[in-house]
Scaffold this motif. Structure first.
Motif, mmCIF file in Angstrom:
data_model
loop_
_atom_site.group_PDB
_atom_site.id
_atom_site.type_symbol
_atom_site.label_atom_id
_atom_site.label_comp_id
_atom_site.label_asym_id
_atom_site.label_seq_id
_atom_site.Cartn_x
_atom_site.Cartn_y
_atom_site.Cartn_z
ATOM 1 N N ALA A 114 0.839 -1.212 0.000
ATOM 2 C CA ALA A 114 0.000 0.000 0.000
ATOM 3 C C ALA A 114 0.868 1.254 0.000
ATOM 4 N N LEU A 115 0.296 2.343 -0.467
ATOM 5 C CA LEU A 115 0.965 3.632 -0.404
ATOM 6 C C LEU A 115 0.468 4.373 0.839
ATOM 7 N N VAL A 116 1.397 4.911 1.623
ATOM 8 C CA VAL A 116 1.017 5.574 2.876
ATOM 9 C C VAL A 116 0.861 7.076 2.643
ATOM 10 N N LEU A 117 -0.336 7.561 2.870
ATOM 11 C CA LEU A 117 -0.608 8.993 2.748
ATOM 12 C C LEU A 117 -0.082 9.723 3.980
ATOM 13 N N PRO A 118 0.134 11.030 3.859
ATOM 14 C CA PRO A 118 0.532 11.772 5.057
ATOM 15 C C PRO A 118 -0.538 11.667 6.140
ATOM 16 N N THR A 119 -0.097 11.586 7.363
ATOM 17 C CA THR A 119 -1.003 11.447 8.507
ATOM 18 C C THR A 119 -1.940 12.650 8.636
ATOM 19 N N LEU A 120 -3.196 12.356 8.841
ATOM 20 C CA LEU A 120 -4.138 13.420 9.209
ATOM 21 C C LEU A 120 -4.116 13.496 10.736
ATOM 22 N N PRO A 121 -3.486 14.514 11.299
ATOM 23 C CA PRO A 121 -3.184 14.484 12.729
ATOM 24 C C PRO A 121 -4.238 15.122 13.629
ATOM 25 N N TYR A 122 -5.438 15.327 13.117
ATOM 26 C CA TYR A 122 -6.502 15.928 13.934
ATOM 27 C C TYR A 122 -7.750 15.065 13.847
ATOM 28 N N GLY A 123 -8.426 14.930 14.977
ATOM 29 C CA GLY A 123 -9.611 14.083 14.978
ATOM 30 C C GLY A 123 -10.660 14.599 15.941
ATOM 31 N N GLN A 124 -11.681 13.790 16.100
ATOM 32 C CA GLN A 124 -12.813 14.157 16.941
ATOM 33 C C GLN A 124 -12.500 13.819 18.392
ATOM 34 N N VAL A 125 -12.364 14.825 19.234
ATOM 35 C CA VAL A 125 -12.017 14.550 20.639
ATOM 36 C C VAL A 125 -12.978 15.232 21.603
ATOM 37 N N TRP A 126 -14.254 15.085 21.322
ATOM 38 C CA TRP A 126 -15.250 15.720 22.164
ATOM 39 C C TRP A 126 -15.032 15.409 23.643
ATOM 40 N N SER A 127 -14.838 14.138 23.962
ATOM 41 C CA SER A 127 -14.793 13.714 25.371
ATOM 42 C C SER A 127 -13.664 14.371 26.160
ATOM 43 N N LEU A 128 -12.558 14.616 25.494
ATOM 44 C CA LEU A 128 -11.386 15.139 26.194
ATOM 45 C C LEU A 128 -11.052 16.568 25.789
ATOM 46 N N LYS A 129 -11.981 17.233 25.136
ATOM 47 C CA LYS A 129 -11.618 18.529 24.570
ATOM 48 C C LYS A 129 -11.310 19.590 25.629
ATOM 49 N N ASN A 130 -11.724 19.372 26.842
ATOM 50 C CA ASN A 130 -11.434 20.355 27.877
ATOM 51 C C ASN A 130 -10.128 20.078 28.618
ATOM 52 N N PHE A 131 -9.409 19.050 28.199
ATOM 53 C CA PHE A 131 -8.096 18.792 28.812
ATOM 54 C C PHE A 131 -7.036 19.621 28.084
ATOM 55 N N PRO A 132 -6.010 20.015 28.810
ATOM 56 C CA PRO A 132 -4.967 20.821 28.179
ATOM 57 C C PRO A 132 -4.376 20.127 26.955
ATOM 58 N N GLY A 133 -4.316 20.853 25.864
ATOM 59 C CA GLY A 133 -3.656 20.356 24.662
ATOM 60 C C GLY A 133 -4.548 19.681 23.651
ATOM 61 N N SER A 134 -5.780 19.358 24.012
ATOM 62 C CA SER A 134 -6.661 18.670 23.064
ATOM 63 C C SER A 134 -7.169 19.621 21.992
ATOM 64 N N ILE A 135 -7.264 19.112 20.771
ATOM 65 C CA ILE A 135 -7.819 19.889 19.660
ATOM 66 C C ILE A 135 -8.934 19.068 19.028
ATOM 67 N N ASN A 136 -10.099 19.668 18.964
ATOM 68 C CA ASN A 136 -11.285 18.917 18.554
ATOM 69 C C ASN A 136 -11.778 19.323 17.173
ATOM 70 N N ILE A 137 -11.992 18.337 16.307
ATOM 71 C CA ILE A 137 -12.664 18.560 15.033
ATOM 72 C C ILE A 137 -14.042 17.928 15.145
ATOM 73 N N THR A 138 -15.095 18.637 14.753
ATOM 74 C CA THR A 138 -16.434 18.048 14.863
ATOM 75 C C THR A 138 -16.585 16.902 13.866
ATOM 76 N N ASN A 139 -17.454 15.987 14.211
ATOM 77 C CA ASN A 139 -17.722 14.886 13.290
ATOM 78 C C ASN A 139 -18.097 15.391 11.904
ATOM 79 N N GLU A 140 -18.936 16.400 11.855
ATOM 80 C CA GLU A 140 -19.405 16.886 10.557
ATOM 81 C C GLU A 140 -18.244 17.373 9.682
ATOM 82 N N SER A 141 -17.340 18.133 10.273
ATOM 83 C CA SER A 141 -16.195 18.632 9.500
ATOM 84 C C SER A 141 -15.269 17.489 9.085
ATOM 85 N N LEU A 142 -15.081 16.574 9.980
ATOM 86 C CA LEU A 142 -14.172 15.462 9.692
ATOM 87 C C LEU A 142 -14.737 14.584 8.578
#
Lengths: 241, 241, 241, 241, 241, 241
Positions: free
Chosen positions: B57-85
């Motif tokens: 297989a060919l490896v695409l560049p990592t998409l390093p952002y995801g949906q982190v609703w549950s932990l979004k209030n912890f320091p350092g978390s970055i949340n993408i909504t399901n709809e955008s993702l």
């Protein structure tokens, strides 16, 4: 400092101290026979590191996909629509603001992203008036580029896989450049390309817009150093330093 | 093979030959005092390389952002909504299909992405019935995990920064683990967490769900090897080999 | 108490007293030769009545359409996309909150709705932090189901028109079950069904996943009583009783 | 025939034979002290049964939520936005068409749904030109209503919980009417209600627009019989009979 | 020819003969003390008439609202978001294509519309590959403008209510200019205006970017004649003449 | 007063004084052989001027495109979807409110816009409860129209390019009417046109719904004067005068 290498225990203090997040954003896109598809990602990433080193900013993981409508029919290109990209960046911005950042620098390696970045920045400004969002694409290099280049530009706005961009790569990410494959291919870009949608396969088969064989690390260094200096200065001004 | 290091001159033949693209996707999210925010990105990326090596297989560049609703209030978390993702991945899939790929493997390092990945896969299937889109999250490791773990799981579905995930990191990305900071923190996850939205700060301050001090490279290796074997097999089956 | 049978003159006091609304939600979907298309609606509705009786909740009219991507090509299935379903439930939630409810229980009879329910619940939580939204799908019945069933499950997560679901119907809505038509049809569900979109017609023509002939009212009663007990308890906990 | 009581084994033949699906759609909305919140649902449902009996149509489960902007601030009302309702009905229509239906009758019990129904019908027509979608709201009863009513109408278009609608309920769903609570409340509806958004609490506290005490089963019967006759005729014409 | 003054009986033949529609699009936006809010509308409209006269194009009614984020806080400005504007233009394009047009010229009088116009043009191109959509904003006037202007430009891209735009108005719509009110107001536009959202009230209170007192009809004529010549030529090239 | 002819220096005071903005909105749509495509625009515009003269309102530039689903297949028609139109008007309303207007009068010349106008008005009301948005379409002319007309109406709601609308044009925009081309064409509109989507080409080839030859300026004047009187009164009432 690479943001994603921090832990949640260490990062809060660093966010509060720095308040600046830099997001390198590029694209996966055809860049001729001598430059990799990820050229814009490597450029954005390397620039981000250098800018961060001088501004105390935290470097977010690179967003390696962008809007590549013009080149989407070339082998290897991956296109994200403006609408999707705007939403994605808007979500990111919300999280960054909530995390305590007050300066979000989108360091762009791919001109095609410019529209989405500016729109996302405006939407974030509407939402958080005290959140500054920057979109940076080699600011203030016009003059030095004119001095450095040996061949005229193929287009007033676009440059792509050419003497200039190849020089950037030689300076910033030499290991991904294969100068033995570099070509000179100066297409006739029809004037209509500025006023109507024209996929690039209509005027180039190589996706190279110029003479890449003339690229040198030194040329890249000259321009990039100015770009970095300008970016650092703009960021510091924004931060009120 | 890293997709973005290819050029547009070389990549077409490789796409046609392989037809398989692997997208590592993770998140930037709190993972306790001993694991970096980018844990899920490193895991997805390293797994992708190993799986690609065995499947062509060919490896695409990592998409390093995801949906982190549950932990979004912890320091350092970055949340993408399901709809955008979902939109982002849908756009990517369209490009990959048009580029000639017929198998799009979303190799997921972050459970929170599961919903978006499945939805994007279905939307792509609706659009291109001959396009197979896979979403893989450590498939088929339940049994080996039960054998390996010394402490009971804190939750039937979630595992996070614990004995297990820390072991994964030790095996796959040891350089980012600081075992001297590892802690044991077994929270009481209220049963209601399965039936109503409960941000994790309601039951943990560390974001560690277990005893990370018990993590070892060997444990990680045992499970990950099974996961890789299963992923390779699933991909080969999908490709009709 | 059936919400829609109240008048606007009587309902306000009851809302304020109860604060709990239960929405039965199911689907119109193929359920083999012995169960009706509305199976999931009848189950959700009957469960809601029983749960309401023990919690003082008000029962909203059943939302009889859901997300049935997997079975949408079977005769009689009607599919609502996740996106539409989420918006619909989000709107409902806003009204319920504004009416004075503080606990919105989505009592789900159809596994395919789970994603939409959870997403709607989170969006409502984001909007109204003091609004608890529950999504309940036979909580806590794993153990009793294992005890009761005579045949192994066809899949770790799915059950459909089988020994178990048919037993539920016999206990809760016997009048819609025609056991003389019940069949045993244990399909081979390919492992890939967990990692890629696979419409069910790829592995079953009956939509029955098991041996429905073994269903009994007693089996249904055993499991459903536990489910109800758990639901009642979860609701009471949420209400702070 | 109740669609959801069929099985997937029996329904296909019936769809192909009938080709007509009737969806009763109403709302949960304040209807004064003598009529239940679900009035529009009961009316739509009972009408659907009668119309189906004469046209061979299959009756889908009632969609019991609708657009109630005007009355959303009254106790018990639940409001779905037009946008959400349109999407929901559009999805339903796609499934019905794919299932083999060629006539989709949205039998509406609530005037507030009219906009969404018409828009959904047009969008379905744009997608499937050979799919006829009907939106029916007591067609052709103007004359008989004038004959029957003893009090003038409170508004040229609206009627609500009044002599007329209460009579409908007495004829179609008597068991839900409490005539002992019926009131006469003839509000002054300001002319501006036709030209600007005016929530009904601005001009009525009862939500009754007329003299409900004058309602009789006979009045309801006279009008409803005409409505049914007209609906049956329209459906038959559409079907080309 | 003014499209809206034709009848449906006469227009079809003219569409087929011309195949070119010109849409003047401007904005309602602050333009200093001497120019009206509708300046960009008048400019677009007058230009459209002149271009149509030389190309046989049909002139559509002016769309007099555009994207004015930057100046939206100035008295009189009306802002349409990019997203809404794109959808509106996309819908228009569909109708124009279905009516038989094959060249849709968006003649733009307001730089702020540029992003929306280009995006709408691309979306229409994606949908109808044989439909050419042009977005024209004073093409090819850079050189003549440099020759004509007596004062340096306040910004590389923006010009607004200044020597240049006021000259345009004097030539094209003299009756709306009040030179007795013209002022010179050369703001310091911060360099950051190119890299972050900056509403114009941050650097100007007049919305004039230059010395409007130097404007003359002759200057306007010189530039506008070039602009028209270029537009005519581009349209003819597009039409294949 | 024409809003777009004001400058940003003069307009603020006038907004604060008047607080009323009138938006004429029409459509580009087939209107038979004797009336122009822009008929509804001319009507809306001329009415707006007259209403403004009596109410002190500021007249915004005409929005000359509307929703014309029914006639979109006739030569010259341009259709904007309801969804796009609603968003556009919603954006406009936000700007108008922020500019200081408190009464936004959408003076509509085209019945097909009614749904979008009402929906936009409601969404604006939800956002700004103290912002009154009016949608006016010849209010209160039913009786006078009945008195004036010599031929019966072709439809209870629609009138189009007929005795009535042609009379309006003769009174308000005579210069665009060519009575020598006026025809009488009284189509049979099938009753189903009220209950299912029926493009008008199904029942008329002229788009004229009546006897346009009977139109006179006097008839127009009689009705229009009433319409204007009513509009003026409604606006004054809304303003609390």
């Amino acid at each position: 400092m690479m943001f994603q290498n921090e832990t949640s225990y260490t990062v809060k203090e660093k966010i509060d101290e720095s308040q600046i997040a830099i997001l390198p954003i590029g694209a996966v896109e055809a860049h001729g026979p001598h430059l990799p598809l990820g050229t814009d990602n490597y450029l954005a990433e390397r620039l981000a590191e250098k800018v961060a080193a001088r501004t105390g900013a935290l470097v977010l993981p690179t967003l390696p996909y962008g809007q590549v409508w013009s080149l989407k029919n070339f082998p290897g290109s991956i296109n994200i629509t403006n609408e999707s990209l705007i939403r994605f960046l808007f979500d990111m911005g919300i999280s960054l603001y909530e995390q305590g950042f007050r300066l979000f620098v989108m360091l762009n390696g791919h001109l095609g992203n410019a529209v989405a970045l500016k729109e996302a920045a405006r939407q974030l400004y509407n939402k958080f008036p005290d959140f500054r969002v920057l979109y940076l694409f080699y600011p203030g290099v016009k003059q030095v580029t004119e001095e450095v280049r040996e061949t005229p530009t193929a287009h007033t706005t676009y440059f792509h896989a050419c003497e200039i961009e190849t020089s950037y790569m030689q300076y910033l990410a030499e290991e991904f450049v294969d100068m033995s494959k570099a070509i000179s291919d100066i297409p006739h870009i029809p004037p209509s390309a500025d006023i109507t949608p024209i996929p690039w396969e209509m005027f180039t088969s190589s996706a190279v817009l110029g003479d890449a064989t003339l690229a040198t690390k030194e040329k890249g260094e000259k321009i990039i150093k100015i770009a970095i200096k300008n970016m650092v200065q703009l960021i510091k001004e924004m931060k009120g330093e």
